[in-house]
Write a protein that holds these residues in place. Structure first.
Motif, PDB file in Angstrom:
ATOM      1  N   CYS B 148       0.827  -1.213   0.000  1.00 18.89           N
ATOM      2  CA  CYS B 148       0.000   0.000   0.000  1.00 18.89           C
ATOM      3  C   CYS B 148       0.859   1.259   0.000  1.00 18.89           C
ATOM      4  N   ASN B 149       1.814   1.285   0.931  1.00 20.98           N
ATOM      5  CA  ASN B 149       2.686   2.451   1.011  1.00 20.98           C
ATOM      6  C   ASN B 149       3.504   2.596  -0.253  1.00 20.98           C
ATOM      7  N   LEU B 150       3.952   1.462  -0.805  1.00 18.21           N
ATOM      8  CA  LEU B 150       4.751   1.504  -2.022  1.00 18.21           C
ATOM      9  C   LEU B 150       3.968   2.179  -3.146  1.00 18.21           C
ATOM     10  N   LEU B 151       2.727   1.800  -3.334  1.00 16.35           N
ATOM     11  CA  LEU B 151       1.914   2.378  -4.399  1.00 16.35           C
ATOM     12  C   LEU B 151       1.666   3.858  -4.158  1.00 16.35           C
ATOM     13  N   ASP B 152       1.420   4.205  -2.889  1.00 17.92           N
ATOM     14  CA  ASP B 152       1.190   5.601  -2.557  1.00 17.92           C
ATOM     15  C   ASP B 152       2.443   6.445  -2.806  1.00 17.92           C
ATOM     16  N   GLU B 153       3.589   5.931  -2.302  1.00 23.54           N
ATOM     17  CA  GLU B 153       4.853   6.648  -2.485  1.00 23.54           C
ATOM     18  C   GLU B 153       5.191   6.775  -3.965  1.00 23.54           C
ATOM     19  N   THR B 154       4.905   5.718  -4.737  1.00 27.02           N
ATOM     20  CA  THR B 154       5.203   5.743  -6.167  1.00 27.02           C
ATOM     21  C   THR B 154       4.460   6.876  -6.851  1.00 27.02           C
ATOM     22  N   ALA B 155       3.191   7.042  -6.515  1.00 30.89           N
ATOM     23  CA  ALA B 155       2.402   8.102  -7.139  1.00 30.89           C
ATOM     24  C   ALA B 155       3.027   9.465  -6.867  1.00 30.89           C
ATOM     25  N   HIS B 156       3.399   9.699  -5.607  1.00 27.59           N
ATOM     26  CA  HIS B 156       4.005  10.987  -5.256  1.00 27.59           C
ATOM     27  C   HIS B 156       5.354  11.159  -5.933  1.00 27.59           C
ATOM     28  N   TYR B 157       6.130  10.059  -5.961  1.00 26.12           N
ATOM     29  CA  TYR B 157       7.456  10.089  -6.581  1.00 26.12           C
ATOM     30  C   TYR B 157       7.349  10.456  -8.050  1.00 26.12           C
ATOM     31  N   ILE B 158       6.375   9.877  -8.741  1.00 27.76           N
ATOM     32  CA  ILE B 158       6.187  10.177 -10.158  1.00 27.76           C
ATOM     33  C   ILE B 158       5.813  11.644 -10.362  1.00 27.76           C
ATOM     34  N   LYS B 159       4.920  12.157  -9.503  1.00 27.33           N
ATOM     35  CA  LYS B 159       4.542  13.576  -9.618  1.00 27.33           C
ATOM     36  C   LYS B 159       5.775  14.465  -9.491  1.00 27.33           C
ATOM     37  N   CYS B 160       6.631  14.150  -8.499  1.00 33.15           N
ATOM     38  CA  CYS B 160       7.813  14.969  -8.282  1.00 33.15           C
ATOM     39  C   CYS B 160       8.811  14.829  -9.417  1.00 33.15           C
ATOM     40  N   LEU B 161       8.982  13.613  -9.918  1.00 31.26           N
ATOM     41  CA  LEU B 161       9.914  13.408 -11.030  1.00 31.26           C
ATOM     42  C   LEU B 161       9.472  14.196 -12.263  1.00 31.26           C
ATOM     43  N   THR B 162       8.176  14.208 -12.545  1.00 24.55           N
ATOM     44  CA  THR B 162       7.710  14.942 -13.725  1.00 24.55           C
ATOM     45  C   THR B 162       7.922  16.437 -13.540  1.00 24.55           C
ATOM     46  N   THR B 163       7.717  16.946 -12.306  1.00 27.05           N
ATOM     47  CA  THR B 163       8.000  18.362 -12.044  1.00 27.05           C
ATOM     48  C   THR B 163       9.479  18.640 -12.256  1.00 27.05           C
ATOM     49  N   GLN B 164      10.324  17.746 -11.726  1.00 30.88           N
ATOM     50  CA  GLN B 164      11.763  17.905 -11.857  1.00 30.88           C
ATOM     51  C   GLN B 164      12.162  17.984 -13.330  1.00 30.88           C
TER      52      GLN B 164
END
Lengths: 93, 178
Positions: B148-164
């Protein structure tokens, strides 16, 4: 750890979080450009995870390519005034 | 053309400010012979680290993945300092990092064990647990998260990577306009 005990514990835990997982997976689906178009199709969880991995890898590659590009560009940039202009335009948007 | 005004407290603007500051610092450090391949490679590494670090700092420690990134970067710089200066403390530093790798390998082993149990239960979750392994390696700190946490963290990580990526692209385009 007794196999039976941990197994029953796991099946109760996984049935509780089944909906959560489905929600989280659909949230991921919306973030991935490849899959966003197929919003109304049923995309399998496995496909979402696979595309997520591919997408993260491509983002990592983009970061590397952009870092490479920036390092080459910085090599050719000398004047401070140019930099100040760039920064100003970026922050004012 | 984005019509968005830069909100000073948004993730994007925090990252942009931090990353630009780092770029200026890196640019100031460049020696006279700044176009040798070695120099360019070193600058590439510094820029990439600065980008990842800036994003992780902008997220602060609110996320497992950002904490893991900051921890990784700090321990790497500590190791570098140790090897460049005091040789005596290298042994202690390297032992610390080996212990951490063992812990994450143990975690991974435990997860694989769980996978074989789940295989006997639900067909659905077989593919999930196995593919989650791949995801765990891509998301910082993923080895120790539950699904669960992995999927949640992944979503946030992807958002940040795209901003980066978005910001880095913009900066590169502005620099290349000269």
């Amino acid at each position: 750890m007794s196999g039976r005990r941990s197994r029953s514990k796991q099946s109760s835990v996984s049935s509780i979080t089944d909906d959560q997982i489905t929600d989280l997976v659909s949230k991921l689906q919306h973030l991935i450009p490849e899959l966003r178009r197929r919003r109304f199709d049923k995309v399998s969880t496995s496909k979402v995870l696979q595309e997520t991995c591919n997408y993260i890898r491509s983002l990592h590659r983009e970061v590397e390519d952009l870092s490479d590009r920036l390092s080459q560009l910085l090599a050719s940039t000398d004047s401070d005034s140019d930099q100040a202009a760039i920064i100003r335009s970026l922050l004012m948007q | 053309m984005d019509s968005q005004h830069l909100n000073p407290s948004s993730l994007k603007s925090r990252f942009t400010a931090r990353f630009l500051r780092a770029l200026i610092k890196i640019n100031a450090q460049k020696p006279i012979s700044s176009s040798s391949p070695r120099e360019i490679f070193q600058r590439y590494r510094r820029i990439k680290v600065a980008a990842d670090k800036s994003m992780a700092y902008s997220v602060r420690s609110r996320r497992t993945w950002s904490r893991a990134t900051l921890w990784k970067l700090r321990s790497r710089s500590r190791r570098r300092l140790a090897s460049s200066g005091r040789r005596s403390s290298i042994k202690t530093r390297t032992t610390t990092t080996t212990t951490t790798t063992t812990t994450s390998t143990n975690h991974r082993a435990a997860i694989v064990e769980k996978t074989s149990h789940e295989k006997e239960n639900k067909e659905d979750h077989v593919g999930l647990a196995v593919q989650a392994e791949e995801l765990r390696e891509l998301v910082p700190g993923g080895e120790s998260m539950d699904l669960c946490n992995l999927l949640d963290e992944t979503a946030h990580y992807i958002k940040c990577l795209t901003t980066q990526v978005q910001v880095m692209k913009k900066i590169a385009n502005l620099y290349s306009l000269e």
